[in-house]
Design a protein around this motif. Structure first.
Motif: not given
Length: 76
Positions: A34-40, A54-55
């Motif tokens: 979905h093109g989203l990322f986590s913190e790490d 992670q915004t």
């Protein structure tokens, strides 16, 4: 993840565009479907770790992409 986008942005600001693009593309390749990322991101496996989504990482990608993009004036 956010720091990696800052790194790409800083490289671009220093005129090291090719390195900045390499860093940017390497991090972007780890986005979920979905093109989203986590913190790490696990450096070995590429697995997304930490808070998700992670915004701050999304803000980082936008800022780095804007820095790496051509100016509007050159598109006219």
């Amino acid at each position: 993840t956010m720091c990696s986008f800052w790194w790409a942005e800083a490289l671009a600001m220093a005129g090291r565009i090719d390195e900045a693009i390499t860093v940017f593309e390497r991090v972007v390749a780890h986005a979920n479907p979905h093109g989203l990322f986590s913190e790490d991101i696990d450096p070995g496996s590429g697995e997304l770790w930490g808070n998700f989504p992670q915004t701050y990482s999304l803000v980082g990608i936008v800022n780095a992409a804007m820095r790496l993009s051509k100016p509007w004036e050159s598109a006219l």
